[in-house]
Every structure is written in C-alpha cells, then in structure tokens.
Scaffold this motif. Structure first.
Motif, PDB file in Angstrom:
ATOM      1  N   HIS A   1      59.633  70.176  74.493  1.00 21.02           N
ATOM      2  CA  HIS A   1      58.238  70.360  74.909  1.00 21.02           C
ATOM      3  C   HIS A   1      58.004  69.629  76.234  1.00 21.02           C
ATOM      4  CE1 HIS A   1      58.295  71.189  70.601  1.00 21.02           C
ATOM      5  NE2 HIS A   1      57.364  72.060  70.883  1.00 21.02           N
ATOM      6  N   ASP A   2      58.087  70.391  77.299  1.00 26.92           N
ATOM      7  CA  ASP A   2      57.962  69.874  78.657  1.00 26.92           C
ATOM      8  C   ASP A   2      56.477  69.796  79.025  1.00 26.92           C
ATOM      9  OD1 ASP A   2      58.045  69.326  81.344  1.00 26.92           O
ATOM     10  OD2 ASP A   2      58.891  71.256  81.922  1.00 26.92           O
ATOM     11  N   LEU A   3      56.002  68.578  79.225  1.00 27.19           N
ATOM     12  CA  LEU A   3      54.588  68.387  79.544  1.00 27.19           C
ATOM     13  C   LEU A   3      54.345  68.052  81.010  1.00 27.19           C
ATOM     14  CD1 LEU A   3      53.489  66.279  76.429  1.00 27.19           C
ATOM     15  CD2 LEU A   3      53.317  68.746  76.768  1.00 27.19           C
ATOM     16  N   VAL A   4      55.413  67.870  81.804  1.00 27.47           N
ATOM     17  CA  VAL A   4      55.216  67.380  83.166  1.00 27.47           C
ATOM     18  C   VAL A   4      55.388  68.447  84.242  1.00 27.47           C
ATOM     19  CG1 VAL A   4      55.941  65.059  82.499  1.00 27.47           C
ATOM     20  CG2 VAL A   4      57.622  66.631  83.461  1.00 27.47           C
ATOM     21  N   SER A   5      56.128  69.522  83.951  1.00 31.28           N
ATOM     22  CA  SER A   5      56.479  70.457  85.024  1.00 31.28           C
ATOM     23  C   SER A   5      55.267  71.159  85.621  1.00 31.28           C
ATOM     24  CB  SER A   5      57.490  71.486  84.514  1.00 31.28           C
ATOM     25  OG  SER A   5      58.729  70.863  84.240  1.00 31.28           O
ATOM     26  N   LEU A   6      54.326  71.589  84.782  1.00 33.77           N
ATOM     27  CA  LEU A   6      53.154  72.279  85.328  1.00 33.77           C
ATOM     28  C   LEU A   6      52.297  71.365  86.201  1.00 33.77           C
ATOM     29  CD1 LEU A   6      52.115  74.535  82.332  1.00 33.77           C
ATOM     30  CD2 LEU A   6      52.977  75.284  84.551  1.00 33.77           C
ATOM     31  N   PRO A   7      51.968  70.137  85.759  1.00 36.29           N
ATOM     32  CA  PRO A   7      51.227  69.259  86.669  1.00 36.29           C
ATOM     33  C   PRO A   7      51.992  68.984  87.957  1.00 36.29           C
ATOM     34  CG  PRO A   7      51.087  68.433  84.427  1.00 36.29           C
ATOM     35  CD  PRO A   7      52.074  69.561  84.405  1.00 36.29           C
ATOM     36  N   CYS A   8      53.329  68.815  87.867  1.00 36.99           N
ATOM     37  CA  CYS A   8      54.110  68.563  89.079  1.00 36.99           C
ATOM     38  C   CYS A   8      54.079  69.761  90.017  1.00 36.99           C
ATOM     39  CB  CYS A   8      55.550  68.217  88.730  1.00 36.99           C
ATOM     40  SG  CYS A   8      55.756  66.592  87.969  1.00 36.99           S
ATOM     41  N   ALA A   9      53.987  70.966  89.454  1.00 31.34           N
ATOM     42  CA  ALA A   9      53.952  72.167  90.294  1.00 31.34           C
ATOM     43  C   ALA A   9      52.717  72.205  91.181  1.00 31.34           C
ATOM     44  CB  ALA A   9      54.017  73.417  89.426  1.00 31.34           C
ATOM     45  N   THR A  10      51.641  71.541  90.767  1.00 27.10           N
ATOM     46  CA  THR A  10      50.418  71.542  91.585  1.00 27.10           C
ATOM     47  C   THR A  10      50.526  70.586  92.758  1.00 27.10           C
ATOM     48  OG1 THR A  10      49.307  69.736  90.396  1.00 27.10           O
ATOM     49  CG2 THR A  10      49.099  71.955  89.477  1.00 27.10           C
ATOM     50  N   GLY A  11      51.390  69.569  92.644  1.00 30.91           N
ATOM     51  CA  GLY A  11      51.469  68.574  93.698  1.00 30.91           C
ATOM     52  C   GLY A  11      50.270  67.649  93.762  1.00 30.91           C
ATOM     53  N   ASP A  12      49.421  67.649  92.726  1.00 27.06           N
ATOM     54  CA  ASP A  12      48.219  66.815  92.707  1.00 27.06           C
ATOM     55  C   ASP A  12      48.588  65.425  92.184  1.00 27.06           C
ATOM     56  OD1 ASP A  12      45.818  65.575  92.349  1.00 27.06           O
ATOM     57  OD2 ASP A  12      44.947  67.098  91.050  1.00 27.06           O
ATOM     58  N   PRO A  13      48.564  64.384  93.037  1.00 27.71           N
ATOM     59  CA  PRO A  13      49.039  63.055  92.626  1.00 27.71           C
ATOM     60  C   PRO A  13      48.301  62.468  91.422  1.00 27.71           C
ATOM     61  CG  PRO A  13      48.797  63.163  94.999  1.00 27.71           C
ATOM     62  CD  PRO A  13      48.167  64.408  94.453  1.00 27.71           C
ATOM     63  N   GLN A  14      46.988  62.620  91.387  1.00 33.65           N
ATOM     64  CA  GLN A  14      46.232  62.030  90.293  1.00 33.65           C
ATOM     65  C   GLN A  14      46.547  62.724  88.971  1.00 33.65           C
ATOM     66  OE1 GLN A  14      42.109  61.060  91.024  1.00 33.65           O
ATOM     67  NE2 GLN A  14      42.381  61.155  93.247  1.00 33.65           N
ATOM     68  N   ARG A  15      46.665  64.032  89.004  1.00 29.86           N
ATOM     69  CA  ARG A  15      46.994  64.774  87.788  1.00 29.86           C
ATOM     70  C   ARG A  15      48.384  64.364  87.289  1.00 29.86           C
ATOM     71  NH1 ARG A  15      45.496  69.257  89.434  1.00 29.86           N
ATOM     72  NH2 ARG A  15      43.649  69.611  88.147  1.00 29.86           N
ATOM     73  N   ILE A  16      49.337  64.247  88.208  1.00 31.06           N
ATOM     74  CA  ILE A  16      50.712  63.887  87.826  1.00 31.06           C
ATOM     75  C   ILE A  16      50.757  62.442  87.339  1.00 31.06           C
ATOM     76  CG2 ILE A  16      53.099  63.711  88.629  1.00 31.06           C
ATOM     77  CD1 ILE A  16      52.325  65.802  90.801  1.00 31.06           C
ATOM     78  N   ALA A  17      50.045  61.544  88.003  1.00 36.15           N
ATOM     79  CA  ALA A  17      50.008  60.141  87.572  1.00 36.15           C
ATOM     80  C   ALA A  17      49.495  60.040  86.144  1.00 36.15           C
ATOM     81  CB  ALA A  17      49.135  59.323  88.519  1.00 36.15           C
ATOM     82  N   HIS A  18      48.479  60.827  85.819  1.00 34.22           N
ATOM     83  CA  HIS A  18      47.913  60.807  84.467  1.00 34.22           C
ATOM     84  C   HIS A  18      48.933  61.240  83.433  1.00 34.22           C
ATOM     85  CE1 HIS A  18      45.492  61.711  80.964  1.00 34.22           C
ATOM     86  NE2 HIS A  18      45.855  62.985  81.045  1.00 34.22           N
ATOM     87  N   VAL A  19      49.606  62.374  83.686  1.00 35.63           N
ATOM     88  CA  VAL A  19      50.522  62.889  82.672  1.00 35.63           C
ATOM     89  C   VAL A  19      51.738  61.985  82.516  1.00 35.63           C
ATOM     90  CG1 VAL A  19      51.904  64.440  84.134  1.00 35.63           C
ATOM     91  CG2 VAL A  19      51.516  65.009  81.745  1.00 35.63           C
ATOM     92  N   LEU A  20      52.196  61.344  83.587  1.00 37.49           N
ATOM     93  CA  LEU A  20      53.337  60.435  83.460  1.00 37.49           C
ATOM     94  C   LEU A  20      52.969  59.199  82.642  1.00 37.49           C
ATOM     95  CD1 LEU A  20      55.050  60.573  86.980  1.00 37.49           C
ATOM     96  CD2 LEU A  20      55.569  61.862  84.904  1.00 37.49           C
ATOM     97  N   LEU A  21      51.791  58.670  82.863  1.00 39.53           N
ATOM     98  CA  LEU A  21      51.354  57.514  82.069  1.00 39.53           C
ATOM     99  C   LEU A  21      51.169  57.887  80.603  1.00 39.53           C
ATOM    100  CD1 LEU A  21      48.777  55.777  84.441  1.00 39.53           C
ATOM    101  CD2 LEU A  21      50.944  54.834  83.639  1.00 39.53           C
ATOM    102  N   ALA A  22      50.827  59.156  80.354  1.00 40.43           N
ATOM    103  CA  ALA A  22      50.552  59.581  78.981  1.00 40.43           C
ATOM    104  C   ALA A  22      51.795  60.011  78.225  1.00 40.43           C
ATOM    105  CB  ALA A  22      49.552  60.744  78.995  1.00 40.43           C
ATOM    106  N   THR A  23      52.896  60.295  78.946  1.00 38.83           N
ATOM    107  CA  THR A  23      54.059  60.879  78.265  1.00 38.83           C
ATOM    108  C   THR A  23      55.332  60.048  78.369  1.00 38.83           C
ATOM    109  OG1 THR A  23      54.625  62.185  80.241  1.00 38.83           O
ATOM    110  CG2 THR A  23      53.179  63.211  78.609  1.00 38.83           C
ATOM    111  N   LYS A  24      55.567  59.366  79.473  1.00 36.46           N
ATOM    112  CA  LYS A  24      56.860  58.706  79.649  1.00 36.46           C
ATOM    113  C   LYS A  24      57.053  57.587  78.632  1.00 36.46           C
ATOM    114  CE  LYS A  24      58.923  57.937  83.587  1.00 36.46           C
ATOM    115  NZ  LYS A  24      59.200  57.509  84.966  1.00 36.46           N
TER     116      LYS A  24
END
Length: 898
Positions: A407-430
């Motif tokens: 269950h990949d939760l990071v690829s879609l946020p990373c595809a947007t290139g939006d730093p805040q969105r990616i920062a959120h998902v990394l803090l929530a999943t890693k």
C-alpha cells in the motif's frame, strides 16, 4: 447443515416438488413451490395466529428467502427473512439463530454490513458451543473482513479454525480458505497461498469449495509474481466456473475478475478491460445497479481503462465504484482507499498526460493540474493513513510489513511536487510500524511539519528522503527539506537504477582496495573511488545542498530505501572535498517524528559502561556443509585489534565500567545485564547473508522470512554452532535482530557496534532498515553506531578511541562521529590513502531517536593519558615508590623464612 437445508428438513409438509427442485439445483422451481407454501401458511396464521402457525410460517418464509438469495434476488429475500425472524420469535434458540443468520447473509449481500454484524452477533449468542456456533463465527468474521475490521476478523477466523475437528475435513477446508482470504487481503500472499494449498490437500467432496480454493490460490500466486502458475490456475478455474454456474452466471464473476487482474498485471490492459467488462455485465443482469457486488469490477475496470489511456472512461467507472462504497462500506476500508488512489492518479494523468515525462525532467506538474487533482490526492492519502493507523498495531511483524509493502501512500503526493503535502504524508507514514513496535502497539497522533520545524535549532535542518514511483513507473528518490524558518522545500534526486548502479561500483572498488591492502594483486576496477563518490553526490546530495543556507551546519537525515547505504561522510562535493568537511554533523533518524522525542537524560559519563570484546573465536570441528551461515562461521578470523581497542577504551570509560573479553563476552552476559549501561560497546563480528541490498517493495516477508534474520551479531562461542542447532537459542552467542530487541537496554544512551557490516539489513521503503540498528533501538537504545561495510579490526582502535574522546567532551555522539570521520579522512594525502581511509573510517553511521543536539566544533585533546572521566593511573608515582616497595617486601619475606 446450512440454514436452508435445516429449515426445509423441519418442514414435514414440504411438497416433494420443492425438494426435487433443490436436488437438481432448479432454484426457480423451488422458489415457486415455496411461494405457494408461504401463501398456505400465511392463510393458516391469519385464520389462527397461534405460536405454532407463526413458527411454521416463519420457517417457510426463511426457506423462500434463502432460495431467493441463492438466485441473486437479495432485495426480494430481505423482507421475507425479516418477517421470518419476527414470526420465529417464540421458536427454539436454534430456529431463531438460523433465521437471523439467513437474514444477516441477505443484508450483507445488499451492503448492510452493520445490520448484518448485529444479527450475526445475536446468532453466536443463541448457539451453544459446537459446529453451529463455529458457522456463525465464520460468517461474523467474513462480515468484519468485508467491513474493514481486520484485527477482530483475523482473531475470529483463527479461533474457528483451531476449534474445528481434524476429521471434519470440509469445514476445515472452508475455514482454511476463509483464513487464506484474510491473509490475502492484508498482503501476506505467501501465507495465503500455503493456507489454500493446505485446504486443497484435504479430502473433501464439495466441488464448489474446491473451485473457489483453486482460484484463490492462483490469485495469491499472481501477487507473488508466479505468473505462469497463476495463469494456468485462473484459466482452468474460469472455464470450470462458467460451466458450473451455467444457471447462475453471476457466480462466475470472481473467476473472471481474477483473469482480468492477471492480464492487468502483465500489462495487457485491453484484455483486462474485456474481462472486467464481462464480469460487470453479468452482475448488472442479475442485480440492481446499486448492488455492492458491482464495486470490485467497477474499480478494476477503471484501473484497466486508465492503463489504456481512457481517462474519461476510467473516471466514470471509478466514480460509480466510489459512490457504491460510500453507500455500502465504512469510510476506513482497504477497498475504499484503493479506489481513492485510482481516482487521484486518474486526475493527475487526465490533467497532464505528459506528467510522467515532466517529472523525469525534474520539473513539477503545472499548478492547474495540482489544483484539480489535489482534492482526490488528499482524500486518497487521508484514507490510506486511516487504514494504516487501523492496522499498524495489529498482527505479526511479517503481516504488518507485507501490508506496508502493498500500500503505497507516498507516490501520489510526490507526483504533485507540493512540499507541504509531501512533508505531511512522510511524517504520517515513515517508520510507523517501527514506532508502534517501540511503543507496544500504541500509535500517537501525527505531528504537522510546523511542529517539527519548531524543534530545529538555528543552523540546522531536517532532510526527509523518500523513495516513490513516478507516474511513468520509474522508482526514484526525492527529499523534503525543512529549515528552522520558512515553508518546506521539495527536491528530486536520482532514480533507484542510478543509486544501485553507483553503489555497486562503490562496493566493487572498496572490495578491490581491501584486497590490495591485504597484499593481493588483482586488476583494479575502471572507476576510482573519488569519481564514484562525486557521482553519488551529484545525484543524491547536490540537489539538497543547493537548498541549504550557508549557515546550515547540523542535519538530521531520514533516509529511505537504498539511501540507507549511502556513504554520506565520503561523498565528494564540487570542490572534491568529502561531505564531512562541509557540515559539523549529519545524524540519521528514522523519521522527522524522532526530533520531537524527549532528549536523552543519560550522559555518556554519568554511569558505568558495558564493553564486550571478542578477539578469539573457537571453531566447530564439524564440516559446514552447504549451510551459508555455517560456512561463514567456519571462516571467521580472530580479531587481535579488538584487544587493543578494549585497552584504549578502558582508559576512557567511567569508574565501575565492566569489560568482558572473549569467553566472558557471551549472549548470556549481555541478556542478563543487571542495569542498562550508559554505553554498550561491542567489538565482535557481525554478518549479513542476503546479497540484494535493493529496497523491498514486492517482497513477501512470509515467503522470505529469512530476511528478518539474515544478519546478526557473533559473540565468542558463535562459531561453535552446529548443523542441527536451533535457529534461536539464548546461549549460542549468535544474536539475531529479534533477540537483540529483547535485551534490557531501556535507559541506554549509546550502543556502538565496532563490527563489520553491522549496519547492513533489508531496506523497506518507508519503514527503514531491518537489521541490528533497528533491533537495538527497539531494545531501548537512543543512539546506535553501526558500520555499513567490512572494516579491519586493526584500523578501528584509534578511530574508536578518538570518537569516544570527542563524544565525552561534548555529549553529542552524532557530531563526535562526524567530526572523527572528518579528522581521519583529512589525513589522506593522495588517492590511495584516501581510498584506504574511506574503507576504514567512512562506514560508521549513527542513527538516533532523539532531538538533534547542536554545538560548535568539539575541542578535545587526542592524548589518552588523561581521560575525561577518571584520573589516569599514577604510573610515574608508582615508579618512584617501587624500589621502596620491593625492599619492604624482601625484608618481610626474609623474616618469615628466618
């Protein structure tokens, strides 16, 4: 006996027509006969509403409802079964439970999962212990599985299986199949396949059950990458199902869906679409357009249309699936999260068909595309994180690792290139599994990036890296950079292919240098170390460095995937200087959440240390055979340098520290520590047997359970291991990571593994590294030093001595290690000396789960004659009094012998 058969058996006045119709599977004829029977009993009850007539009417209604459900008419069955339950209110517990169970099955067919759950719990309460109650338990477990209550579902399925007698082979096969379905849903495909095989090996007669089990086995094989085996099983099952379910063709849908999944995984999108469309058409002919059974083929059809590039068609199919899920499924559900991800991906692809190419050129997708896709991406991410929260604290470590891999939760946020969105998902999943294991299954609230930012001191930064799959399917890396002020930044790094290629070249050159230093004359690889390290820097650090202000001197680095093996201190910048000369420290953390943990309260010098050193390894006299571990143990070399290392550290350790050498350096001694030491230092061998250091993305940790114990620590008696020795033993001096995790180290500040390859392990994307450093952190250590590649024991004593000098002077081990590496690498005067220095001193890395401690460069004398923590032994004073002492001893001896 199923409820329908038991109900019909009690209807003594049931006409032979209905019975014959059931025996020949003529559901339409049986339904007609039962409708007439219901009318007769309805008239009798209306005329004389006695309990007896009510019960007979209820049983007839129940039989009719079950037949209607079997014919795919759950909407017609529901009111009949509801009335049956009312009429059977005065029946025996067995009769009432049968009616409630039949009602629950119809409710479940119609997506009324909560109502079905309530009635199934009543069924279990009404039934005594035994086969009937186990049947109710089965149905409740499958209901909970469908609703997304995975922990309770798994527990009930295992309870039912354990309670099934071995001689009840059909029930046992059915329950094994149910458990296999549960394992498959959670991504444990290898265990699911084994469970289906076990069920199929039983000698039962039910052809429908055997067909279902065979199809499920084929699907598990597909998920395990066994494509040919899966294709054979699926094609046979689909062909048999079309014949077997000729009169009720909608029952063949799961088998047709499986064929579509096979084609989709093989890249045959048009063939997959045809299978999913056929499955959908069969269901639409038999059921209402709002029937929950349409969810799966609609979602699958949307995925196939997306793969074909038909984004409009995919949008329509996926929207229909999402609408049905909203009506029939709970919000937190794996299937709901999957459809949400498909919708979000479709929004990106439909808004920017060339988005994949743009990402590969290291540019962001256009702002308008991000804005249009953002709601879908955020919803998919939110649902995925909710499911992660639900599952992360339950099941075995293998089960949870399998779930994370699927269950990949990071690829879609990373595809947007939006730093805040990616920062959120990394803090929530890693590293969520790691934290859940560390806290005993508890999951704390996820902090936002602003909270983490407040923990950063001036001149520091968090670099939170991630491995993700771009829209074109390329596995690549990126990093969020968080500074003490301002919004986060997102940078794209190199691809997985780049990283693996340059790491392989790096390891090849290191191996050659090691053999050259050992006196062997092998031809050198074409690429020198400086060039390799420069290329690694360009692709995996330079994009980060460009975003760091000049004042940044302290970095917390959270790697992902194979970035765990990046030789950070030795990476060469544009001025061909090693990275350790640019910053005061780079410390490793599993996630940005580590920076919010309480600071370590134990000072390095505040309490005694425990130091274990092994310089001699006794060997077994038995031949190792073909066992890789025994072969490794038979070739263990002694480590004379460890004795020197222990002697040097003995001058630095606080009073009361314990030094255990050779035979005293045992697993028993380590496991029975009376008190957690401030520092645990281990000078011994370590090992790692797995060859592949690429991140685990498609691995099944049940099929490859050996990866959880592919490495470990070797204390004094480890090489005495025999071929018949158990894998785990409390006194074999071989510690696997799972054994390390149980050591009494709560309160230990620092663990140092002065051991070859102690930092090796299996990289799990988003979860860290499975290996010794994870084991010691789970045991309670706040900071752990490991080595990423083999290093000579003769080169470490001076290095370790200097590291501890700097650490004691500053109480900042991470900065001390980085500065120590800078000092030793700076001594190199030419390429040969530099490569030797990288080999000897660059492998060490410190990972911590504490805030990033910062400070100026550490000033500490390199002399070992005056330790920082206790006075040196007074050798000069002893030399002055030694003659007098000898004189006194001689006089005393002379008196006693006179």
């Amino acid at each position: 006996m199923p409820p329908i058969r038991r109900a019909l058996a009690t209807l003594l006045i049931l006409g032979m027509g209905a019975a014959r119709a059931l025996d020949t599977n003529d559901l339409a004829a049986a339904e007609k006969e039962l409708e007439a029977l219901v009318a007769d009993w309805e008239a009798a009850w209306q005329k004389a509403p006695s309990d007896e007539n009510a019960i007979e009417l209820g049983r007839a209604l129940q039989a009719l409802g079950v037949i209607e459900r079997q014919a795919g008419k759950a909407e017609e069955a529901l009111p009949h079964l509801q009335t049956a339950v009312e009429r059977l209110a005065t029946d025996s517990p067995a009769g009432r439970s049968d009616a409630l169970e039949a009602l629950a099955m119809a409710e479940q067919d119609l997506g009324k999962g909560t109502d079905a759950e309530k009635h199934l719990r009543q069924v279990i309460e009404l039934r005594p212990e035994g086969a009937e109650r186990l049947q109710g338990t089965d149905n409740l477990a499958l209901n909970l599985l469908a609703q997304g209550n995975y922990p309770e579902a798994g527990e009930l399925l295992r309870q039912a299986l354990d309670a099934t007698p071995a001689d009840d082979v059909e029930s046992r096969a059915r329950r094994l199949g149910n458990l296999g379905r549960y394992l498959h849903v959670l991504g444990s495909h290898a265990r699911a396949a084994d469970t289906f095989r076990e069920a199929l090996a039983l000698k039962f007669e039910n052809p429908e059950l055997r067909l279902s089990l065979s199809s499920q086995l084929a699907l598990s094989n597909l998920r395990l990458g066994k494509t040919e085996e899966a294709r054979k099983g699926m094609e046979e099952a689909a062909s048999e199902a079309r014949t077997f379910y000729h009169d009720t063709p909608f029952r063949a849908v799961p088998f047709i869906n499986n064929l579509g999944a096979l084609d989709l995984s093989a890249g045959n999108a048009s063939e997959a679409r045809a299978s999913f469309a056929e499955a959908l058409a069969l269901l639409e002919k038999s059921f209402d357009p709002q029937h929950p059974s349409l969810i799966t083929p609609l979602n699958n059809l949307g995925a196939a249309q997306q793969a074909e590039g038909d984004y409009k068609g995919a949008e329509q199919s996926l929207r229909r699936a999402a609408a049905l899920q909203e009506k029939h499924l709970p919000r937190i559900h794996l299937q709901t999260a999957e459809t949400a991800r498909n919708l979000a991906r479709n929004a990106l692809l439909s808004g920017a068909p060339n988005a994949a190419a743009e990402i590969n050129r290291a540019t962001n997708i256009g702002i308008s595309v991000i804005e249009s896709a953002a709601p879908e991406i955020d919803r998919a991410t939110e649902l995925g994180i909710a499911v992660l929260d639900e599952l992360i604290g339950h099941g075995s470590e293998q089960e949870r690792l399998n779930f994370l891999q699927r269950h990949d939760l990071v690829s879609l946020p990373c595809a947007t290139g939006d730093p805040q969105r990616i920062a959120h998902v990394l803090l929530a999943t890693k590293a969520r599994l790691f934290d859940a294991m560390l806290s005993g299954g508890k999951t704390d609230a996820v902090p936002d990036w602003q909270t983490v930012q407040k923990s950063l001191a001036p001149g520091s930064a968090l670099v939170d890296a991630t491995r993700f799959t771009a829209l074109d399917g390329t596995d690549t890396y990126g990093a969020v950079i968080l500074l003490p002020q301002g919004p986060p930044k997102w940078v794209l790094l190199g691809t997985e292919e780049d990283l693996q290629r340059w790491l392989a070249a790096f390891r090849e050159r290191l191996a050659w240098r090691a053999s050259a230093l050992a006196g062997k004359s092998n031809p050198p690889p074409a690429l020198k170390l400086r060039g390799i390290l420069r290329s690694l820097h360009q692709k995996f650090w330079e994009p980060i460095a460009r975003e760091l202000p000049a004042e940044t001197q302290h970095i917390a680095f959270s790697p992902d995937g194979a970035l765990h093996f990046l030789p950070l201190p030795a990476l060469m910048d544009e001025g061909m200087q090693p990275l350790c000369s640019r910053f005061l420290q780079v410390a490793t953390v599993t996630s940005g959440r580590d920076l919010l943990n309480p600071a370590a309260t134990t000072k390095l010098s505040s309490s005694p240390w425990e130091l274990l050193g092994v310089s001699e390894f006794p060997k077994s006299k038995e031949p190792p055979g073909d066992d890789p571990l025994l072969e490794l143990l038979a070739s263990l070399a002694d480590m004379p340098g460890t004795a020197d290392e222990m002697s040097r550290l003995e001058k630095l350790a606080p009073r009361g520290s314990e030094f255990l050498r050779n035979e005293k350096a045992s697993e028993q001694a380590l496991a029975s520590l009376p008190k957690a030491p401030a520092v645990l230092h281990l000078g011994c061998h370590a090992f790692f047997l797995a060859d592949d250091l690429s991140p685990a993305t498609d691995l099944d940790f049940d099929e490859h359970a050996d990866l959880l114990h592919a490495g470990g620590l070797l204390l004094h008696g480890a090489a005495l291991r025999k071929a018949d020795s158990p894998l785990f033993s409390p006194d074999d001096d071989l510690l696997f990571p799972s054994e390390v995790a149980k050591l009494p180290l709560q309160g230990t500040r620092l663990v140092t593994l002065s051991s070859c390859e102690s930092g090796a392990g299996t990289a799990v994307s988003g979860e860290g590294l499975l290996g010794l450093r994870r084991g010691f952190a789970l045991a309670g250590a706040r900071e752990v030093v490991v080595a990423l590649w083999p290093v000579s024991d003769r080169s470490t004593p001076e290095f370790m001595e200097r590291f501890y000098q700097l650490a004691l002077a500053s109480d900042r081990p991470a900065q001390a290690l980085w500065q120590c590496q800078r000092e030793f690498l700076a001594k190199a005067k030419n390429d040969d000396e530099f490569e030797a220095a990288v080999l000897r001193y660059a492998p060490f890395v410190l990972s911590q789960n504490t805030p990033l401690a910062t400070g100026a460069e550490i000033a500490a004398a390199q002399s070992t004659s005056t330790p920082a923590t206790k006075p040196a032994f007074p050798w000069k004073r002893l030399a002055l009094v030694l003659p007098l002492l000898l004189f006194v001893v001689a006089r005393l001896f002379k008196r006693r012998t006179a």
